[in-house]
Write a protein that holds these residues in place. Structure first.
Motif, short mmCIF file in Angstrom:
data_model
loop_
_atom_site.label_atom_id
_atom_site.label_comp_id
_atom_site.label_asym_id
_atom_site.label_seq_id
_atom_site.Cartn_x
_atom_site.Cartn_y
_atom_site.Cartn_z
N ASP A 51 3.02 3.78 1.83
CA ASP A 51 2.69 4.55 2.78
C ASP A 51 1.48 4.06 3.76
O ASP A 51 1.41 4.44 4.79
N TYR A 52 0.59 3.70 2.97
CA TYR A 52 -0.46 2.88 3.69
C TYR A 52 -0.69 1.54 3.19
O TYR A 52 -0.70 1.11 1.98
N VAL A 53 -1.53 0.66 3.90
CA VAL A 53 -1.74 -0.48 3.82
C VAL A 53 -3.38 -0.96 4.47
O VAL A 53 -3.57 -0.52 5.57
N GLY A 54 -4.09 -1.70 3.50
CA GLY A 54 -5.51 -1.83 3.93
C GLY A 54 -6.46 -2.50 3.19
O GLY A 54 -6.01 -2.86 1.77
N SER A 55 -7.34 -2.87 3.37
CA SER A 55 -8.25 -3.70 2.62
C SER A 55 -8.92 -2.95 1.56
O SER A 55 -8.67 -1.59 1.42
N THR A 56 -9.69 -3.32 0.48
CA THR A 56 -10.28 -2.80 -0.56
C THR A 56 -10.95 -1.79 0.13
O THR A 56 -11.14 -0.49 -0.48
N GLU A 57 -11.98 -2.09 1.15
CA GLU A 57 -12.77 -1.08 1.52
C GLU A 57 -11.98 0.31 2.05
O GLU A 57 -12.49 1.48 2.01
N GLY A 98 -5.87 16.93 -6.07
CA GLY A 98 -4.43 17.10 -6.80
C GLY A 98 -3.42 16.34 -6.09
O GLY A 98 -2.39 16.33 -6.76
N SER A 99 -3.70 15.44 -5.13
CA SER A 99 -2.92 14.55 -4.51
C SER A 99 -2.79 13.42 -5.45
O SER A 99 -3.49 13.00 -6.17
N ARG A 100 -1.48 12.71 -5.45
CA ARG A 100 -1.03 11.57 -6.41
C ARG A 100 -1.09 10.37 -5.56
O ARG A 100 -0.44 10.13 -4.48
N TRP A 101 -1.75 9.43 -6.09
CA TRP A 101 -1.75 7.98 -5.54
C TRP A 101 -1.63 6.87 -6.28
O TRP A 101 -2.10 6.94 -7.72
N ALA A 102 -0.96 5.94 -5.91
CA ALA A 102 -0.35 4.62 -6.63
C ALA A 102 -0.98 3.65 -5.94
O ALA A 102 -0.84 3.49 -4.72
N ILE A 103 -1.88 2.64 -6.47
CA ILE A 103 -2.50 1.76 -5.67
C ILE A 103 -2.13 0.32 -6.10
O ILE A 103 -2.02 0.02 -7.19
N GLY A 104 -1.85 -0.49 -5.23
CA GLY A 104 -1.44 -1.70 -5.32
C GLY A 104 -2.63 -2.90 -5.02
O GLY A 104 -2.62 -3.56 -3.96
N THR A 105 -3.55 -2.76 -5.80
CA THR A 105 -4.70 -3.64 -5.88
C THR A 105 -5.32 -4.13 -7.18
O THR A 105 -4.85 -3.60 -8.09
N GLU A 106 -6.08 -4.89 -7.16
CA GLU A 106 -6.85 -5.34 -8.29
C GLU A 106 -7.52 -4.17 -9.21
O GLU A 106 -7.70 -3.34 -9.01
N ILE A 151 1.75 5.73 -1.70
CA ILE A 151 1.39 4.61 -2.23
C ILE A 151 0.59 3.78 -1.24
O ILE A 151 0.83 3.77 -0.14
N LEU A 152 -0.37 3.22 -1.64
CA LEU A 152 -1.43 2.53 -1.06
C LEU A 152 -1.81 1.13 -1.50
O LEU A 152 -2.04 1.10 -2.68
N VAL A 153 -1.55 0.05 -0.77
CA VAL A 153 -1.51 -1.20 -1.00
C VAL A 153 -2.37 -1.95 -0.28
O VAL A 153 -2.75 -1.67 0.96
N HIS A 154 -2.91 -3.09 -0.81
CA HIS A 154 -3.59 -4.28 -0.20
C HIS A 154 -2.42 -4.89 0.70
O HIS A 154 -1.38 -5.22 0.33
N PRO A 155 -3.21 -5.60 1.77
CA PRO A 155 -2.03 -6.36 2.57
C PRO A 155 -1.74 -7.92 2.01
O PRO A 155 -0.82 -8.61 2.47
#
Ligand code: 13P
Ligand code: SF4
Length: 377
Positions: free
Chosen positions: A263-269, A281-289, A248-252
């Motif tokens: 799991d991770y938080v950071g800017s769009t870059e 093959g890894s799986r990612w769900a992103i919380g941003t636009e 799970i990778l999200v914007h702050p």
């Protein structure tokens, strides 16, 4: 923000998508070195493909400050970004926002009168030694206020570094206008939630007790991003229940619970970098636009990319910059006409530039994010 709506001519609106793309490319070519197109990562593919440089708001501010040769900077982003570009470019350069309706609801949540009033009220309550910080996503007037009161701008790439700068100079900070970026960053630095009272511009005396403000480390302005507000803890838990190994990778700008569960938080870059470096093959769900998530899913098919939310969380104002408006602004330039120039008044720009330069002088290169529970990477 003033919303000046100019209807586009039929000679543009009646073009097919392919014709429009072709004419944008031709106009861009003809304008040559006079033109610089900057594109934020949230722009749609049919616009961002024309940008000379793309980036998060930190990187775009750097590009605007560095590119001294282009006569025209066409900003494919939102109003506060174009204002920053105007402040950071020379007087001989003109910044253009293809559609004046491209505002930001978060930036509108901190009005300069309300902020001035809060500042005075806090002083009356005996809350002293405050360094103001404003997120880039704010009006030039707020940046001016911050610059004149010894503070600086931050972006989602460098908020930790900026908070450290402020704590070397004051006892506490006032963080404008995004409560979530402020809370998430300060908490990761070890500041307790009780030391971060909210300041609501609609509540009497900010809505918390004078004692809470006197004991504070961070006074959080009650603003938020309506796009990132759509990601919920429930979304994260549902994804994890279905796939315990998902990243799970999200914007702050997401709320505290979502960031804590990620799991991770950071800017769009940072988000882009994580997906670029992800194992096939890894799986990612992103919380941003949505436009950025969609682009990453298409560009990296070997990595499984999805959104944290089932809804299409798109920024409606970013999306106002579309191919017809981009074409319209470029073809007007070819005829020697500037439409939708962004010009920040000199007295506002002065303090805002102070606040922006204090940020740009920090050593960080942006793109900083964090694995939750680990040091910034
Ligand atoms: P960054 O560009 O700093 O990642 O911020 C995202 C955003 O909301 C821009 O409006
Ligand atoms: Fe503003 Fe949120 Fe849109 Fe960014 S994504 S421009 S913060 S409303």
């Amino acid at each position: 923000m003033k919303n000046t709506y100019t209807p586009l001519p039929e000679s543009i609106t009646q073009l097919t998508e392919a014709q429009m793309q072709e004419r944008i490319a031709v106009a861009r070519e003809k304008l040559g070195d006079d033109l610089l197109i900057l594109g934020h990562h949230y722009q749609a593919d049919d616009v961002i493909r024309h940008a000379h440089f793309t980036g998060d708001s930190f990187k775009l501010a750097r590009h605007a400050a560095d590119q001294r040769d282009a006569k025209y900077v066409v900003f494919c982003g939102v109003h506060f970004m174009a204002e920053c570009a105007d402040i950071l470019t020379t007087d001989d350069q003109t910044v253009i926002l293809p559609d004046m309706g491209a505002g930001c609801s978060m930036a509108d949540m901190a009005e300069d009168d309300d902020v001035e009033e809060a500042w005075d009220l806090l002083d009356d309550m005996g809350v002293k030694n405050i360094v103001p910080i404003t997120y880039m996503n704010s009006t030039a007037a707020i940046k001016n206020f911050v610059g004149r009161n010894g503070g600086l701008v931050c972006t989602s790439s460098n908020a930790t570094e900026v908070l450290n700068w402020a704590f070397e100079r004051g006892e506490r900070v006032m963080f404008l206008p995004d409560q979530h970026l402020g809370r998430n960053t300060a908490y990761a630095m070890g500041i307790a939630l009780e030391q971060m009272p909210l300041w609501s511009p609609n509540a009497r005396n900010g809505g918390s007790s004078a004692e809470a403000y006197r004991n504070s480390k961070v006074i959080l302005w009650q603003g938020h991003c309506s796009v990132h507000a759509k990601f919920t803890l429930d979304n994260v838990e549902t994804l994890r229940a279905a796939d315990p190994d998902i990243n799970i990778l999200v914007h702050p700008e997401c709320n505290f619970q979502v960031v804590q569960a990620a799991d991770y938080v950071g800017s769009t870059e940072f988000i882009i970098r994580k997906i670029r470096e992800a194992a096939p093959g890894s799986r990612w769900a992103i919380g941003t636009e949505f436009h950025l998530v969609n682009r990453l899913a298409n560009e990296f098919p070997e990595v499984n990319v999805t959104s944290v939310s089932g809804l299409q969380c798109a920024c409606a104002t970013m999306y106002r910059i579309d191919p017809p408006h981009l074409l319209w602004s470029l073809e007007n330039l070819l005829e020697g006409k500037v439409v939708n120039p962004i010009r920040v008044d000199a007295d506002v720009a002065e303090g805002a530039l102070l606040a922006l330069n204090r940020m740009l002088q920090l050593k960080g290169d942006g793109a900083v994010g964090q694995q939750r529970g680990a040091a910034a990477v």
